[in-house]
Design an enzyme around this catalytic site. Structure first.
Site, PDB file in Angstrom:
ATOM      1  N   ARG A 496       0.922  -1.049   0.142  1.00  0.00           N
ATOM      2  CA  ARG A 496      -0.065   0.202  -0.025  1.00  0.00           C
ATOM      3  C   ARG A 496       0.791   1.332  -0.116  1.00  0.00           C
ATOM      4  O   ARG A 496       0.677   2.153  -0.559  1.00  0.00           O
ATOM      5  CB  ARG A 496      -0.798  -0.061   1.384  1.00  0.00           C
ATOM      6  CG  ARG A 496      -1.715   1.207   1.396  1.00  0.00           C
ATOM      7  CD  ARG A 496      -2.824   1.625   0.402  1.00  0.00           C
ATOM      8  NE  ARG A 496      -3.535   2.604   0.630  1.00  0.00           N
ATOM      9  CZ  ARG A 496      -4.501   2.951  -0.293  1.00  0.00           C
ATOM     10  NH1 ARG A 496      -5.105   2.076  -1.091  1.00  0.00           N
ATOM     11  NH2 ARG A 496      -5.393   4.023   0.281  1.00  0.00           N
ATOM     12  N   GLU A 497       1.885   1.296   0.712  1.00  0.00           N
ATOM     13  CA  GLU A 497       2.921   2.438   1.089  1.00  0.00           C
ATOM     14  C   GLU A 497       3.242   2.884  -0.514  1.00  0.00           C
ATOM     15  O   GLU A 497       3.467   4.001  -0.839  1.00  0.00           O
ATOM     16  CB  GLU A 497       3.725   2.329   2.032  1.00  0.00           C
ATOM     17  CG  GLU A 497       3.138   2.184   3.350  1.00  0.00           C
ATOM     18  CD  GLU A 497       2.723   3.484   3.903  1.00  0.00           C
ATOM     19  OE1 GLU A 497       2.921   4.506   3.148  1.00  0.00           O
ATOM     20  OE2 GLU A 497       2.205   3.616   4.966  1.00  0.00           O
ATOM     21  N   SER A 498       4.018   1.860  -1.016  1.00  0.00           N
ATOM     22  CA  SER A 498       4.958   2.196  -1.984  1.00  0.00           C
ATOM     23  C   SER A 498       4.807   1.247  -3.230  1.00  0.00           C
ATOM     24  O   SER A 498       5.804   1.608  -4.357  1.00  0.00           O
ATOM     25  CB  SER A 498       6.439   1.873  -1.463  1.00  0.00           C
ATOM     26  OG  SER A 498       6.869   0.272  -1.389  1.00  0.00           O
ATOM     27  N   TYR A 603      -6.946   3.490   3.943  1.00  0.00           N
ATOM     28  CA  TYR A 603      -5.431   2.855   4.050  1.00  0.00           C
ATOM     29  C   TYR A 603      -5.850   1.562   4.994  1.00  0.00           C
ATOM     30  O   TYR A 603      -5.253   0.567   4.672  1.00  0.00           O
ATOM     31  CB  TYR A 603      -4.567   3.630   4.900  1.00  0.00           C
ATOM     32  CG  TYR A 603      -3.178   3.137   5.265  1.00  0.00           C
ATOM     33  CD1 TYR A 603      -2.378   3.472   4.270  1.00  0.00           C
ATOM     34  CD2 TYR A 603      -3.273   2.825   6.580  1.00  0.00           C
ATOM     35  CE1 TYR A 603      -0.801   3.013   4.498  1.00  0.00           C
ATOM     36  CE2 TYR A 603      -1.716   2.355   6.654  1.00  0.00           C
ATOM     37  CZ  TYR A 603      -0.788   2.330   5.874  1.00  0.00           C
ATOM     38  OH  TYR A 603       0.709   1.780   5.972  1.00  0.00           O
TER      39      TYR A 603
END
Length: 646
Positions: A496-498, A603
């Protein structure tokens, strides 16, 4: 366009695919030539050494770009046609529009343009070029560019000046832009525009000066501003915009008094009422809710209906949940999220049969609420995974596609940015089958971040093995064991982050796979007795995963092992989550829905759904035995009791 799959198969039989193979040339010579071309040092280019190289078009691009605006449009169009399967053609078209526009070569600009270009500056050049050829289009486009509350590029000056001289941008348009500038806080622009207005706008300028000091003065503002009252609508819209944000309760009270007596444009009235409803619900102003409900019987705004359902959930108004979901349009109402809440509401009312029907509809989707609905029905998760078989002959053919050969060559000469542009443009431009073949190639080459982005560019949403690859698996498993953190949760966070890009850098400064802020990296490094890795050391996947897994472990310890709360804290910070838990409802799903930040709300749902997918893929694509949440996370209380150990 990329070659079609069927066409490529035919050519395989003749040992050629897509284009004849050319001599590759010398990579080092091409690397030197490209550097020289960027700085226009043409004498340093060994043309014979790069003859036939798959990247020769890049040097040609710089040569032709350097000749602009002197180059003739025929040369530009010929280049675009030769390179229509690469980003080069699009880039040169944009450069030509910009430079022809700056030079006033408007006929040449029109010759190379292919519709309205992207970007404000190029659009201004484009519409300036249309002033003589298509005045109506120029006027419409110019007015659209004018109607913003910020300064526009200098490239717009000729267009705006001409349209003002022709009366296409009149005094009312100047006034409306002035109010937009005031609304946006661009006081310098607002003052500049005010000096363009005639004396018959003086009462409008006076009213604006009064409102700048006190928004509540809107109740004392004349109902007729400017000549023939043409300034009223825009000023009231701007004033109510500011008033609503400053004091929503007082703004609604004022609006209810003013609204029946004001002749406003429909778009301005709609914007005012949208703001009032939105902020009334976001700020939980209960006394405004009756007005909001009456408004929503006349409005169909998706975001307002979503907020109204969330407000009803916060109040445990299950009848209201059903009613407001029922007012959504079919596409919004059928989303798994709203079917889940429809089911929950019916369940609370004792209508189990209708609840099961809604849960079943939600459970068909591959996301947080789809998985939560499946748990309610005690059925497996719907992964809806696509599976493909690609034969070796096709794979060999793909390796010879021009886009693939250019990407490989760009990587060889140290141009990863250009390689990414080539690759993603091809994935977005081609068919779904072509994007799938590119994804397969990226997977076989071990290009994990490029693989994920290929599935996004190509919209390959069901190709789970490519969207959620086994990138850095050993690191996740190792540091998961060391920190006692579920490794699939770590994978979900990194994904999800990168999107598995180890060099990812956010606008806020977060870095690497798990998007660590510099302060967090320093803090956790000190905690572990490590040297601070610094801004570049933190990009090392092993270091980044170690620090990220330690940080999420600390969040898990803070919230007694609860992954929903810990994941929210990873995104929004623990102090915010502490506050939300003190104010939170008790059930897990209500806690997730009550998170006030959309980014964090989405998120948490994404990370928990991703971890289900990662674990299922590790089980061969079978979700049997995989759980979205633990029993404690499902049945536990989401309130201040989670903070008991802090």
């Amino acid at each position: 366009m990329l070659p079609t799959f069927g066409h490529c198969k035919t050519l395989i039989a003749t040992t050629l695919c897509c284009l004849p193979l050319l001599a590759q040339g010398n990579d080092r010579a091409m690397q030197d030539a490209l550097q020289a071309a960027r700085s226009q040092q043409w004498q340093k280019i060994d043309q014979r050494a790069i003859e036939g190289h798959v990247l020769a078009g890049y040097v040609e691009y710089h040569r032709l770009k350097a000749r602009l605006p002197g180059a003739e449009p025929e040369a530009v169009l010929a280049f675009i046609e030769r390179h229509d399967d690469a980003p080069l053609g699009k880039w040169l078209r944009g450069q030509a529009i910009e430079q022809y526009g700056e030079a006033g070569r408007y006929e040449s600009l029109r010759a190379v343009a292919d519709g309205v270009p992207a970007g404000t500056e190029r659009q201004c050049h484009y519409y300036t070029a249309q002033l003589g050829a298509d005045p109506q289009a120029a006027a419409e486009g110019g007015r659209e560019l004018w109607r913003v509350g910020r300064s526009q590029p200098e490239a717009c000056n000729t267009l705006f000046d001409t349209l003002r001289a022709q009366g296409e941008i009149d005094q009312q348009a100047i006034w409306e832009r002035m109010t937009l500038a005031w609304q946006a806080g661009e006081t310098g622009l607002a003052d500049y525009l005010g000096r363009m207005l005639g004396r018959d706008w003086q009462n409008g300028r006076t009213a604006m000066s009064m409102l700048k000091k006190d928004f509540s003065a809107v109740t004392r503002t004349p109902a007729c501003l400017g000549p023939e009252c043409r300034g009223t609508s825009a000023l009231y819209a701007a004033a109510m915009h500011g008033f609503t944000r400053a004091d929503t309760e007082a703004a609604l009270e004022a609006w209810r008094k003013l609204s029946p007596h004001l002749a406003l444009q429909a778009r301005h009235r709609r914007a005012i009422e949208h703001d009032l409803a939105f902020y009334s619900m976001v700020r939980e102003i209960d006394q405004n809710l009756g007005w909001v409900d009456e408004l929503l019987t006349r409005r169909d705004d998706d975001d307002l209906l979503e907020l109204r359902v969330r407000t009803a959930l916060g109040d445990r108004d299950w009848t209201g949940v059903i009613a407001w979901i029922g007012r959504m349009d079919e596409a919004q109402r059928d989303e798994s999220r709203w079917q889940y809440w429809l089911a929950r509401a019916r369940e609370q009312q004792g209508n189990d049969d209708l609840a099961r029907e809604a849960y079943a509809r939600a459970a068909g989707e591959r996301n947080f609420f789809g998985f939560a609905a499946a748990d309610r029905l005690d059925r497996p998760y719907a992964l809806n995974q696509a599976r493909h078989r690609i034969d070796e002959a096709t794979r060999q053919a793909v390796a010879e596609w021009p886009t693939v050969r250019r990407t490989e060559a760009l990587l060889r000469i140290g141009e990863p940015g250009l390689a990414a542009s080539e690759w993603y443009a091809a994935a977005a431009r081609g068919s779904e089958e072509q994007a799938r073949l590119l994804a397969d190639y990226a997977q076989r080459r071990g290009w994990q971040a490029r693989l994920v982005q290929t599935t996004i560019a190509g919209k390959l949403w069901d190709d789970l093995a490519w969207r959620f690859p086994e990138a850095y698996r050993d690191h996740f498993l190792h540091w998961g064991r060391q920190t006692r953190v579920d490794p699939y949760l770590l994978m979900g966070i990194a994904r999800r982050e990168s999107a598995y890009n180890p060099e990812a850098l956010s606008p806020a400064g977060a870095r690497g796979l798990m998007q660590l802020m510099p302060g967090t990296a320093t803090q956790v490094s000190r905690q572990l007795g490590m040297n601070d890795p610094g801004p570049y050391g933190v990009l090392d996947p092993a270091v980044n995963i170690r620090l990220g897994s330690t940080y999420i472990r600390d969040m898990l310890d803070r919230y007694q092992g609860n992954r929903l709360a810990a994941t929210a804290a990873y995104n929004a910070g623990p102090h915010r989550v502490d506050r939300w838990l003190r104010e939170a409802p008790q059930a897990f799903d209500l806690f997730v829905e009550s998170i006030p930040f959309r980014e964090t709300r989405d998120y948490v749902q994404a990370v928990l759904a991703y971890r289900v997918i990662f674990e299922s893929l590790a089980n061969g694509g079978d979700s049997t035995g995989v759980s979205l949440l633990t029993p404690a996370e499902t049945s536990g209380r989401y309130d201040r009791s989670l903070l008991a150990s802090n």
